[in-house]
Design an enzyme around this catalytic site. Structure first.
Site, PDB file in Angstrom:
ATOM      1  N   MET A 107       0.867  -1.195   0.000  1.00 30.70           N
ATOM      2  CA  MET A 107       0.000   0.000   0.000  1.00 30.70           C
ATOM      3  C   MET A 107       0.898   1.238   0.000  1.00 30.70           C
ATOM      4  O   MET A 107       1.508   1.553   1.017  1.00 30.70           O
ATOM      5  CB  MET A 107      -0.861   0.034   1.267  1.00 30.70           C
ATOM      6  CG  MET A 107      -1.959  -1.005   1.297  1.00 30.70           C
ATOM      7  SD  MET A 107      -3.202  -0.717   0.017  1.00 30.70           S
ATOM      8  CE  MET A 107      -3.860   0.841   0.553  1.00 30.70           C
ATOM      9  N   GLY A 112       7.638  21.324  -1.495  1.00 23.95           N
ATOM     10  CA  GLY A 112       7.507  22.627  -0.846  1.00 23.95           C
ATOM     11  C   GLY A 112       6.718  23.591  -1.726  1.00 23.95           C
ATOM     12  O   GLY A 112       5.967  24.430  -1.221  1.00 23.95           O
ATOM     13  N   SER A 136       9.934  22.299   2.863  1.00 24.41           N
ATOM     14  CA  SER A 136      10.327  21.428   1.751  1.00 24.41           C
ATOM     15  C   SER A 136      11.264  20.331   2.259  1.00 24.41           C
ATOM     16  O   SER A 136      12.106  20.577   3.124  1.00 24.41           O
ATOM     17  CB  SER A 136      11.057  22.252   0.682  1.00 24.41           C
ATOM     18  OG  SER A 136      11.732  21.383  -0.218  1.00 24.41           O
ATOM     19  N   HIS A 190      17.794  19.865   1.479  1.00 26.66           N
ATOM     20  CA  HIS A 190      17.105  20.520   2.590  1.00 26.66           C
ATOM     21  C   HIS A 190      17.451  19.787   3.896  1.00 26.66           C
ATOM     22  O   HIS A 190      18.117  18.772   3.887  1.00 26.66           O
ATOM     23  CB  HIS A 190      15.601  20.549   2.334  1.00 26.66           C
ATOM     24  CG  HIS A 190      15.231  21.557   1.285  1.00 26.66           C
ATOM     25  ND1 HIS A 190      14.504  22.691   1.551  1.00 26.66           N
ATOM     26  CD2 HIS A 190      15.534  21.617  -0.027  1.00 26.66           C
ATOM     27  CE1 HIS A 190      14.361  23.394   0.447  1.00 26.66           C
ATOM     28  NE2 HIS A 190      14.982  22.770  -0.531  1.00 26.66           N
ATOM     29  N   HIS A 241      -7.933  16.373  -4.656  1.00 29.11           N
ATOM     30  CA  HIS A 241      -9.100  16.428  -5.548  1.00 29.11           C
ATOM     31  C   HIS A 241     -10.212  17.382  -5.141  1.00 29.11           C
ATOM     32  O   HIS A 241     -11.176  17.522  -5.864  1.00 29.11           O
ATOM     33  CB  HIS A 241      -9.703  15.028  -5.730  1.00 29.11           C
ATOM     34  CG  HIS A 241      -8.716  13.997  -6.191  1.00 29.11           C
ATOM     35  ND1 HIS A 241      -8.254  13.931  -7.487  1.00 29.11           N
ATOM     36  CD2 HIS A 241      -8.069  13.016  -5.512  1.00 29.11           C
ATOM     37  CE1 HIS A 241      -7.379  12.935  -7.587  1.00 29.11           C
ATOM     38  NE2 HIS A 241      -7.233  12.380  -6.413  1.00 29.11           N
ATOM     39  N   GLU A 259      31.503  23.146  -6.054  1.00 28.29           N
ATOM     40  CA  GLU A 259      30.280  23.534  -6.761  1.00 28.29           C
ATOM     41  C   GLU A 259      29.660  24.734  -6.043  1.00 28.29           C
ATOM     42  O   GLU A 259      29.415  24.670  -4.833  1.00 28.29           O
ATOM     43  CB  GLU A 259      29.313  22.348  -6.733  1.00 28.29           C
ATOM     44  CG  GLU A 259      28.237  22.399  -7.763  1.00 28.29           C
ATOM     45  CD  GLU A 259      27.312  21.162  -7.687  1.00 28.29           C
ATOM     46  OE1 GLU A 259      26.446  21.071  -8.538  1.00 28.29           O
ATOM     47  OE2 GLU A 259      27.474  20.316  -6.774  1.00 28.29           O
TER      48      GLU A 259
HETATM   49  C1  LIG Z   1      12.184  29.486  -0.408  1.00 24.03           C
HETATM   50  C2  LIG Z   1      11.715  28.255  -1.123  1.00 24.03           C
HETATM   51  N1  LIG Z   1      10.403  28.105  -1.363  1.00 24.03           N
HETATM   52  C3  LIG Z   1       9.912  27.020  -1.995  1.00 24.03           C
HETATM   53  C4  LIG Z   1      10.749  26.014  -2.423  1.00 24.03           C
HETATM   54  C5  LIG Z   1      10.179  24.849  -3.163  1.00 24.03           C
HETATM   55  O1  LIG Z   1      10.389  23.606  -2.549  1.00 24.03           O
HETATM   56  P1  LIG Z   1      10.405  22.270  -3.440  1.00 24.03           P
HETATM   57  O2  LIG Z   1      11.702  22.216  -4.154  1.00 24.03           O
HETATM   58  O3  LIG Z   1      10.240  21.164  -2.432  1.00 24.03           O
HETATM   59  O4  LIG Z   1       9.246  22.357  -4.355  1.00 24.03           O
HETATM   60  C6  LIG Z   1      12.131  26.122  -2.214  1.00 24.03           C
HETATM   61  C7  LIG Z   1      13.042  25.071  -2.698  1.00 24.03           C
HETATM   62  O5  LIG Z   1      14.170  24.964  -2.375  1.00 24.03           O
HETATM   63  C8  LIG Z   1      12.622  27.277  -1.555  1.00 24.03           C
HETATM   64  O6  LIG Z   1      13.942  27.430  -1.358  1.00 24.03           O
END
Ligand SMILES: Cc1ncc(COP(=O)(O)O)c(C=O)c1O
Length: 394
Positions: A26, A55, A183, A188, A215, A330
């Site tokens: 599941m 996020g 996020s 992260h 939905h 990097e």
């Molecule tokens: C300030 C901020 N908002 C929104 C997001 C979006 O998150 P996601 O990559 O999980 O969609 C990020 C992504 O790093 C972000 O730094």
């Protein structure tokens, strides 16, 4: 040796958690997501948490729930203040929901929204709400933000996607605004492959978010929510297939939540490590007069290392990047730089009451290096060696 922008923080626990879910057969949203939501809400210190697949989706359903709850019958254009430095999907959901963006510059010390400018903008424009962003693991000055919003009778919400675990006056960010978004993407603080969360103390907002996530139906909505009232008298047979809000499908999967539960157990030690890495890089950079590293406002959790080039390095970012490349380091611009400079801006409805000069400076002289949930002594040694050579040949 190399120094990448991000590194994995998974151990065998996360992999075993995935296997446990695979074995159940599941995989779509269920009890594990619910358990993660409860534990996450309790960690952040909010009453409710609604998990989604990213996020960006957290911002989308948070803003959409806000629109349905607070601005449903509002005839005027809804104005939202946003900082000029943030991620693209801070802005796009606002555009998609028909809001007008009011850009505010950021502070050059800590890179968060310039609250002096916000104060002025709030007095001179009929703002409806503020979307504050805790940038790169750094809390905003919530006392000041709250007083500006109270004085002008406006709501604020937090894009906290980069700042899980950061604290202001002992309280976690993402729990100050009407809602906070999070996020769990790679790099992260907690990583669940993809994933996001909306945290809130507002039961209505949480219930709208639950319906919008899946939905627009009622299935995960609390029984005592007004949304159920819309289907009063409807049989249980029909109820499952009636729709109450114009929703999406942004559901997370069980595997992501199972990984999240394992990662959450390690969160505090991750944050400690990130702070220790920050102290080390700060020491390295302070040997030179040509860097400004992001200033912490209260307790930060350092999503990455945000650096500004100044003095003799101002305008010389490409030279430094060349040296980084030679050393396999990097680096990237600081988020999306000044967002106003992105060609996509022509698709947005926005105003810029005052010039965003600090954001321009960040756009041209900002650079970001990765921070990890593990010790970075080796990576930071590589950086130190690279900088020594760079300054010798400058
Ligand atoms: C300030 C901020 N908002 C929104 C997001 C979006 O998150 P996601 O990559 O999980 O969609 C990020 C992504 O790093 C972000 O730094």
């Amino acid at each position: 040796m190399e120094y990448k922008l991000a590194a994995s923080s998974w151990g065998k626990e996360e992999v075993q958690a995935m296997h446990r879910i695979i074995d159940t057969g599941m995989h779509s949203m269920g009890s594990t997501v619910k358990e993660f939501e409860e534990k996450f809400a309790s960690y952040v210190g909010t009453k409710h948490a609604v998990m989604v697949n990213s996020g960006s989706s957290a911002n989308l359903i948070g803003f959409h729930a806000l629109r349905l709850l607070k601005f449903k019958n509002v005839a005027h254009k809804i104005k939202v203040a946003v900082p000029a430095v943030s991620w693209s999907t801070t802005y796009f959901p606002l555009q998609q929901l028909g809001f007008q963006l009011v850009f505010v510059d950021v502070d050059l010390e800590n890179f968060n929204m310039d609250l002096d400018m916000l104060d002025k903008v709030a007095r001179e424009n009929d703002l409806d709400f503020v979307c504050g962003v805790n940038l790169l693991g750094n809390p905003m000055d919530f006392d000041r933000l709250t007083s500006i919003c109270n004085e002008n009778n406006i709501i604020f919400v937090e894009d906290n996607c980069e700042s899980l675990g950061a604290e202001y006056n002992g309280k976690k960010t993402g729990g100050f605004g009407l809602f906070g978004s999070f996020s769990f993407f790679f790099s992260h603080h907690l990583v669940t492959m993809e994933g996001g969360m909306v945290c809130t103390n507002d039961a209505d907002l949480a219930n709208y978010a639950r319906s919008l996530r899946a939905h627009g139906w009622l299935r995960e909505v609390d029984e005592d929510s007004d949304l159920h009232g819309l289907l009063e008298g409807v049989s249980e047979f029909e109820k499952k297939f009636r729709f109450v809000v114009p929703g999406y499908n942004l559901r997370p999967i069980e595997m992501e939540a199972a990984i999240g539960l394992e990662q959450l157990k390690k969160a505090n030690s991750f944050f400690e490590t990130r702070r220790s890495n920050f102290s080390k890089i700060k020491k390295i950079l302070s040997q030179y007069n040509d860097f400004h590293i992001q200033e912490a406002y209260e307790m930060a959790t350092w999503f990455g290392f945000g650096i500004l080039l100044k003095n003799k390095l101002e305008g010389r970012r490409s030279d430094l990047v060349k040296c980084f490349e030679k050393y396999n380091i990097e680096a990237r611009p600081l988020l999306a730089g000044n967002f106003l400079k992105n060609p996509v801006i022509e698709h947005l409805d926005y105003i810029v009451p005052y010039a965003c000069k600090n954001s321009d400076y960040i756009d041209e002289n900002g650079i970001m290096l990765g921070n990890y949930n593990r010790d970075m002594t080796n990576e930071l040694q590589l950086l130190e060696d690279c900088l020594r050579e760079f300054f010798q040949t400058l």
